[in-house]
Write an enzyme that holds these catalytic residues in place. Structure first.
Site, PDB file in Angstrom:
ATOM      1  N   TYR A 107     -18.527  -4.729   4.582  1.00 38.72           N
ATOM      2  CA  TYR A 107     -18.070  -3.867   3.478  1.00 38.72           C
ATOM      3  C   TYR A 107     -16.693  -4.341   3.000  1.00 38.72           C
ATOM      4  O   TYR A 107     -15.691  -4.194   3.702  1.00 38.72           O
ATOM      5  CB  TYR A 107     -17.975  -2.400   3.901  1.00 38.72           C
ATOM      6  CG  TYR A 107     -19.262  -1.780   4.430  1.00 38.72           C
ATOM      7  CD1 TYR A 107     -20.513  -2.282   4.089  1.00 38.72           C
ATOM      8  CD2 TYR A 107     -19.229  -0.667   5.270  1.00 38.72           C
ATOM      9  CE1 TYR A 107     -21.679  -1.713   4.577  1.00 38.72           C
ATOM     10  CE2 TYR A 107     -20.397  -0.090   5.756  1.00 38.72           C
ATOM     11  CZ  TYR A 107     -21.611  -0.625   5.404  1.00 38.72           C
ATOM     12  OH  TYR A 107     -22.765  -0.051   5.892  1.00 38.72           O
ATOM     13  N   GLY A 129     -25.558   9.306  -3.855  1.00 38.12           N
ATOM     14  CA  GLY A 129     -24.903  10.265  -4.747  1.00 38.12           C
ATOM     15  C   GLY A 129     -25.870  10.936  -5.706  1.00 38.12           C
ATOM     16  O   GLY A 129     -25.572  11.999  -6.263  1.00 38.12           O
ATOM     17  N   HIS A 153     -26.660  -5.256  11.789  1.00 40.53           N
ATOM     18  CA  HIS A 153     -26.831  -4.692  10.442  1.00 40.53           C
ATOM     19  C   HIS A 153     -28.201  -5.020   9.843  1.00 40.53           C
ATOM     20  O   HIS A 153     -28.840  -4.183   9.211  1.00 40.53           O
ATOM     21  CB  HIS A 153     -25.713  -5.268   9.559  1.00 40.53           C
ATOM     22  CG  HIS A 153     -25.275  -4.376   8.446  1.00 40.53           C
ATOM     23  ND1 HIS A 153     -24.036  -4.485   7.871  1.00 40.53           N
ATOM     24  CD2 HIS A 153     -25.893  -3.377   7.778  1.00 40.53           C
ATOM     25  CE1 HIS A 153     -23.922  -3.582   6.906  1.00 40.53           C
ATOM     26  NE2 HIS A 153     -25.039  -2.905   6.831  1.00 40.53           N
TER      27      HIS A 153
HETATM   28  N1  LIG Z   1     -26.879   0.309   7.565  1.00 40.74           N
HETATM   29  C1  LIG Z   1     -26.934   0.024   6.301  1.00 40.74           C
HETATM   30  O1  LIG Z   1     -27.558  -0.948   5.879  1.00 40.74           O
HETATM   31  C2  LIG Z   1     -26.187   0.888   5.318  1.00 40.74           C
HETATM   32  C3  LIG Z   1     -26.428   0.747   3.932  1.00 40.74           C
HETATM   33  C4  LIG Z   1     -25.725   1.603   3.059  1.00 40.74           C
HETATM   34  C5  LIG Z   1     -24.835   2.524   3.556  1.00 40.74           C
HETATM   35  N2  LIG Z   1     -24.600   2.607   4.913  1.00 40.74           N
HETATM   36  C6  LIG Z   1     -23.635   3.585   5.472  1.00 40.74           C
HETATM   37  O2  LIG Z   1     -24.011   4.889   5.079  1.00 40.74           O
HETATM   38  C7  LIG Z   1     -22.925   5.554   4.448  1.00 40.74           C
HETATM   39  C8  LIG Z   1     -23.415   6.554   3.427  1.00 40.74           C
HETATM   40  O3  LIG Z   1     -24.267   5.980   2.480  1.00 40.74           O
HETATM   41  P1  LIG Z   1     -23.849   5.720   0.973  1.00 40.74           P
HETATM   42  O4  LIG Z   1     -22.384   5.836   0.844  1.00 40.74           O
HETATM   43  O5  LIG Z   1     -24.540   4.471   0.576  1.00 40.74           O
HETATM   44  O6  LIG Z   1     -24.601   6.858   0.139  1.00 40.74           O
HETATM   45  P2  LIG Z   1     -24.542   8.454   0.061  1.00 40.74           P
HETATM   46  O7  LIG Z   1     -23.787   8.997   1.190  1.00 40.74           O
HETATM   47  O8  LIG Z   1     -25.947   8.868  -0.125  1.00 40.74           O
HETATM   48  O9  LIG Z   1     -23.780   8.662  -1.322  1.00 40.74           O
HETATM   49  C9  LIG Z   1     -22.486   8.212  -1.566  1.00 40.74           C
HETATM   50  C10 LIG Z   1     -22.127   8.496  -3.016  1.00 40.74           C
HETATM   51  O10 LIG Z   1     -22.215   9.898  -3.243  1.00 40.74           O
HETATM   52  C11 LIG Z   1     -21.001  10.402  -3.782  1.00 40.74           C
HETATM   53  N3  LIG Z   1     -20.776  11.712  -3.118  1.00 40.74           N
HETATM   54  C12 LIG Z   1     -20.554  11.950  -1.815  1.00 40.74           C
HETATM   55  N4  LIG Z   1     -20.470  13.265  -1.571  1.00 40.74           N
HETATM   56  C13 LIG Z   1     -20.646  13.881  -2.768  1.00 40.74           C
HETATM   57  C14 LIG Z   1     -20.667  15.243  -3.158  1.00 40.74           C
HETATM   58  N5  LIG Z   1     -20.557  16.227  -2.270  1.00 40.74           N
HETATM   59  N6  LIG Z   1     -20.854  15.527  -4.481  1.00 40.74           N
HETATM   60  C15 LIG Z   1     -20.997  14.541  -5.393  1.00 40.74           C
HETATM   61  N7  LIG Z   1     -21.020  13.211  -5.066  1.00 40.74           N
HETATM   62  C16 LIG Z   1     -20.831  12.905  -3.760  1.00 40.74           C
HETATM   63  C17 LIG Z   1     -19.944   9.395  -3.410  1.00 40.74           C
HETATM   64  O11 LIG Z   1     -18.966   9.450  -4.414  1.00 40.74           O
HETATM   65  P3  LIG Z   1     -17.571   8.630  -4.403  1.00 40.74           P
HETATM   66  O12 LIG Z   1     -17.988   7.173  -4.425  1.00 40.74           O
HETATM   67  O13 LIG Z   1     -16.946   9.053  -5.678  1.00 40.74           O
HETATM   68  O14 LIG Z   1     -16.821   9.001  -3.198  1.00 40.74           O
HETATM   69  C18 LIG Z   1     -20.724   8.073  -3.375  1.00 40.74           C
HETATM   70  O15 LIG Z   1     -20.750   7.471  -4.651  1.00 40.74           O
HETATM   71  C19 LIG Z   1     -22.099   4.395   3.864  1.00 40.74           C
HETATM   72  O16 LIG Z   1     -20.776   4.787   3.560  1.00 40.74           O
HETATM   73  C20 LIG Z   1     -22.207   3.375   4.965  1.00 40.74           C
HETATM   74  O17 LIG Z   1     -21.278   3.665   5.990  1.00 40.74           O
HETATM   75  C21 LIG Z   1     -25.274   1.807   5.778  1.00 40.74           C
END
Ligand SMILES: NC(=O)c1ccc[n+]([C@@H]2O[C@H](COP(=O)([O-])OP(=O)(O)OC[C@H]3O[C@@H](n4cnc5c(N)ncnc54)[C@H](OP(=O)(O)O)[C@@H]3O)[C@@H](O)[C@H]2O)c1
Length: 332
Positions: free
Chosen positions: A53, A209, A125
């Site tokens: 990241y 999101g 990963h």
């Molecule tokens: N293992 C893997 O391959 C893999 C892949 C992807 C992600 N991940 C991990 O999983 C974590 C979470 O997944 P993700 O970040 O992809 O997706 P997510 O948690 O489904 O969504 C994140 C997005 O939602 C927005 N958001 C968060 N809370 C909100 C709320 N209460 N109201 C409105 N919008 C909101 C955030 O906004 P802002 O950007 O404005 O803060 C961001 O753009 C990542 O941070 C990472 O650590 C792992």
């Protein structure tokens, strides 16, 4: 709601840190650090990052936070990941390396960036199908013995890989995409995790999101694809997003009736799917932390769970969760 993982009891809602470095728009390091500390104060104690990241940037940010944790370090789970090398010429081309030498070198680099002596959960990963899973698992088992990592995780692997890996060493956590609109793991990986006593960590639990109702078609159309990865994903494209927004409208309606928010409804639904499941909603902003953590107070009835499950049955979702080239690197 405390759930045990990596020998610690943590809140079932953790914090995904990825977006603080890339994939969902611009960075703002001071705001991200503020978010990490505000999360800790609120009760978050599971922080998820990865070496890829921001090509090390995200681990450095979490490392800055870890340094400032002082004696509280022992109370939190810091999870990171290795296995994806970045292609300097193509931001979205993932080069997967699972060799033993790489596992060891990547771990040393992550420990330095994270400012910790041990990583609580160290995930592979992505899997490279040309490297037998036993090779990275043996390297990871050595890292556990050396005290450099506390436990082993795998991300986006198949049941077969999970079962073979578990013969080398217990797999503490499997992390894959899981949300109302990404339910591939339900019939496959989740039962395997239950059988093996492996925790499941749901990534992108808010559908990047989308399930919060905060993303419009115009947002995606106007997004710079080099800064916002969602502009590359099939289910956010033109006709697909219009259809998928109809489902989000139903979540918004239902959450109003239940006096919670769409984010809370989406996370609370996930937490009911498995006793050893953790969600790691991602945000770089203090303002979303309370909304997401509030999911812990939302207890959904079996009827609501069934209703949500049928609204989001796979036939009702338009477009794949990733482009084909990235999907090809999952479930191996
Ligand atoms: N293992 C893997 O391959 C893999 C892949 C992807 C992600 N991940 C991990 O999983 C974590 C979470 O997944 P993700 O970040 O992809 O997706 P997510 O948690 O489904 O969504 C994140 C997005 O939602 C927005 N958001 C968060 N809370 C909100 C709320 N209460 N109201 C409105 N919008 C909101 C955030 O906004 P802002 O950007 O404005 O803060 C961001 O753009 C990542 O941070 C990472 O650590 C792992």
């Amino acid at each position: 709601m405390g759930r045990s993982i990596a020998n610690k009891t943590v809140a079932a809602v953790g914090l995904g840190c990825m977006g603080m470095s890339e994939f969902y728009g611009d960075r703002n390091d001071p705001e991200s650090l503020k978010t990490l500390h505000a999360a800790l104060d609120m009760g978050y104690n599971h922080f998820d990052t990865a070496d890829m990241y921001g090509a090390g940037h995200n681990e450095e940010l979490v490392g800055q936070f870890a340094k400032e944790l002082g004696s509280k370090r022992d109370d939190v789970v810091i999870a990171s990941k290795f296995g994806i090398r970045r292609d300097p010429n193509d931001k979205y081309n993932l080069i997967i390396d699972n060799t033993k030498a790489y596992v060891k070198a990547a771990c040393e680099a992550s420990l330095k960036r994270l400012n910790v002596e041990t990583i609580d959960i160290y995930y592979m990963h992505r899997r490279n199908a040309n490297t037998p899973i036993e090779e990275p698992m043996e390297a990871l088992a050595e890292l556990v013995k050396e005290g450099k990592i506390k436990s082993i995780g795998l991300s986006e692997v198949s049941i077969e890989t999970l079962e073979r890996a578990s013969k080398v060493h217990h797999v503490e956590a499997l992390q894959s995409e899981y949300s109302l609109w990404s339910r591939d793991v339900e019939q496959t990986i989740l039962p395997a995790c239950k059988a093996l006593g492996t925790n499941f960590v749901a990534y992108s639990p808010l559908g990047r999101g989308f399930l919060t109702g905060g993303i419009t078609k115009a947002d995606i159309q106007q997004a710079d694809v080099n800064k916002d990865f969602r502009a590359k994903l099939p289910r956010f494209q033109e006709e697909n997003i219009v259809k998928n927004l109809e489902l989000v409208a139903k979540v918004q309606e239902l959450s109003k009736e239940l006096n919670c928010t769409p984010a809370q409804l989406s996370l609370a639904w996930l937490l009911k799917q498995y006793d050893n499941l953790h969600v790691i909603p991602g945000t770089k902003r203090v303002k979303y932390l309370g909304d997401n953590f509030g999911a812990l107070q939302v207890d959904l009835s079996p009827k609501i769970i069934t209703t949500l499950s049928s609204i989001f049955s796979s036939d009702n979702i338009y477009g794949a969760r990733y482009p084909q080239a990235i999907l090809d690197g999952t479930n191996l």
